[in-house]
Design a protein around this motif. Structure first.
Motif, mmCIF file in Angstrom:
data_model
loop_
_atom_site.group_PDB
_atom_site.id
_atom_site.type_symbol
_atom_site.label_atom_id
_atom_site.label_comp_id
_atom_site.label_asym_id
_atom_site.label_seq_id
_atom_site.Cartn_x
_atom_site.Cartn_y
_atom_site.Cartn_z
ATOM 1 N N TYR A 89 53.764 55.318 37.732
ATOM 2 C CA TYR A 89 52.846 54.434 37.970
ATOM 3 C C TYR A 89 53.735 53.301 38.942
ATOM 4 N N LYS A 90 52.758 52.375 39.470
ATOM 5 C CA LYS A 90 53.141 51.285 40.090
ATOM 6 C C LYS A 90 52.377 49.947 39.902
ATOM 7 N N GLU A 91 52.694 48.849 40.226
ATOM 8 C CA GLU A 91 51.665 47.566 40.270
ATOM 9 C C GLU A 91 50.537 47.678 41.255
ATOM 10 N N LEU A 92 49.397 47.298 41.202
ATOM 11 C CA LEU A 92 48.521 47.188 42.178
ATOM 12 C C LEU A 92 49.061 46.474 43.244
ATOM 13 N N PRO A 93 49.353 46.703 44.424
ATOM 14 C CA PRO A 93 49.745 46.008 45.431
ATOM 15 C C PRO A 93 49.028 44.958 46.197
ATOM 16 N N LEU A 94 47.751 44.925 45.742
ATOM 17 C CA LEU A 94 46.755 43.799 46.328
ATOM 18 C C LEU A 94 46.820 42.469 45.418
ATOM 19 N N GLN A 95 46.605 41.431 45.806
ATOM 20 C CA GLN A 95 46.408 40.036 45.359
ATOM 21 C C GLN A 95 44.888 39.949 44.609
ATOM 22 N N ARG A 96 44.781 40.048 43.628
ATOM 23 C CA ARG A 96 43.557 39.854 42.964
ATOM 24 C C ARG A 96 43.456 39.034 41.600
ATOM 25 N N ALA A 118 39.048 46.177 49.489
ATOM 26 C CA ALA A 118 37.594 45.963 49.741
ATOM 27 C C ALA A 118 37.263 44.284 49.493
ATOM 28 N N PRO A 119 36.044 43.960 50.114
ATOM 29 C CA PRO A 119 35.861 42.456 49.848
ATOM 30 C C PRO A 119 35.443 42.187 48.391
ATOM 31 N N ASP A 120 35.442 40.819 48.244
ATOM 32 C CA ASP A 120 35.201 40.320 46.886
ATOM 33 C C ASP A 120 35.959 40.796 45.703
ATOM 34 N N ASN A 121 37.323 40.940 45.952
ATOM 35 C CA ASN A 121 38.107 41.450 45.098
ATOM 36 C C ASN A 121 37.863 42.815 44.511
ATOM 37 N N TRP A 122 37.242 43.617 45.133
ATOM 38 C CA TRP A 122 36.809 45.080 44.849
ATOM 39 C C TRP A 122 38.022 46.211 45.348
ATOM 40 N N VAL A 123 38.179 47.000 44.823
ATOM 41 C CA VAL A 123 39.446 48.012 45.178
ATOM 42 C C VAL A 123 38.626 49.550 45.064
ATOM 43 N N THR A 124 39.026 50.371 46.005
ATOM 44 C CA THR A 124 38.886 51.920 45.765
ATOM 45 C C THR A 124 40.341 52.364 45.719
ATOM 46 N N ILE A 125 40.332 53.365 44.531
ATOM 47 C CA ILE A 125 41.768 53.894 44.475
ATOM 48 C C ILE A 125 41.393 55.355 44.813
ATOM 49 N N LYS A 126 41.998 55.972 45.821
ATOM 50 C CA LYS A 126 41.792 57.239 46.392
ATOM 51 C C LYS A 126 42.817 58.284 45.838
ATOM 52 N N TYR A 127 42.222 59.540 45.272
ATOM 53 C CA TYR A 127 43.108 60.762 44.995
ATOM 54 C C TYR A 127 42.927 61.777 45.968
ATOM 55 N N PRO A 128 43.347 61.474 47.023
ATOM 56 C CA PRO A 128 43.173 62.316 48.336
ATOM 57 C C PRO A 128 43.374 64.098 47.936
ATOM 58 N N LYS A 129 44.231 64.507 47.179
ATOM 59 C CA LYS A 129 44.386 65.888 46.715
ATOM 60 C C LYS A 129 43.450 66.358 45.906
#
Length: 186
Positions: free
Chosen positions: A37-44, A59-70
């Motif tokens: 694991y790592k820290e969320l790389p965005l300023q929130r 994403a705007p408004d401090n929203w985030v999408t975490i993708k699991y591509p595989k």
């Protein structure tokens, strides 16, 4: 003589069949990478730990999408500031969970309380062929409200994606347990 020939033929016919044996159970051989694991790389106004092999989409408004591509999955996280509207935010979050009741076989809630970090919330595991199989919401009750939902880019077939749901559920639990609120302006 005919009877004897008939009995011999009948005995050979019956005796030559192989016994039918049940086939052994087969298990799907899925392997997932070891978790780091790592820290969320965005300023929130919040921070938490995410899996290394995920992709973070700002994403705007401090929203985030975490993708699991595989795994062809996303964890959509929405943030809302609390402004004397906590009841409304909780009601909205629970409506989204129970909207899956028609397709869900079961909705299993799990509550979280971490008084040291001021994190309170619930995780809902939704079994069956629902569109979302994990949803959660967490808050500090005064300033911050975070909601998340897991979606797969596939037709919902719970038996097929159950191993992936279990894999991601560990990450969601880690996210909630590592969540900390920040005092930056949303």
């Amino acid at each position: 003589m005919r009877r004897l020939l008939f009995l011999i033929s009948f005995s050979l016919f019956i005796g030559c069949k192989e016994d039918t044996l049940p086939k052994p159970k087969a298990f799907l051989g899925l392997s997932y990478p070891e978790k780091h694991y790592k820290e969320l790389p965005l300023q929130r106004p919040y921070t938490f730990k995410i899996l290394n092999n995920t992709t973070v989409v700002d994403a705007p408004d401090n929203w985030v999408t975490i993708k699991y591509p595989k795994l062809k999955a996303t964890l959509d996280i929405t943030y809302r500031p609390v402004n004397n509207n906590l009841t409304e935010l909780l009601t909205e979050a629970e409506k989204l969970v129970f909207k899956h009741t028609l397709k869900a076989a079961q909705i299993i809630p799990k509550d979280f309380i971490n008084e040291q970090k001021n994190v309170f919330g619930s995780l809902y595991e939704i079994t069956g062929n629902a569109a979302s199989h994990l949803q959660f919401h967490v808050t500090d009750s005064t300033k911050h409200f975070l909601k998340g939902a897991l979606y797969f880019y596939a037709k919902p077939n719970y038996d097929s994606i159950l191993p992936a749901v279990s894999y991601i559920k560990e990450d969601v639990l880690h996210l909630i347990e590592s969540l900390e609120w920040k005092d930056i302006q949303p």
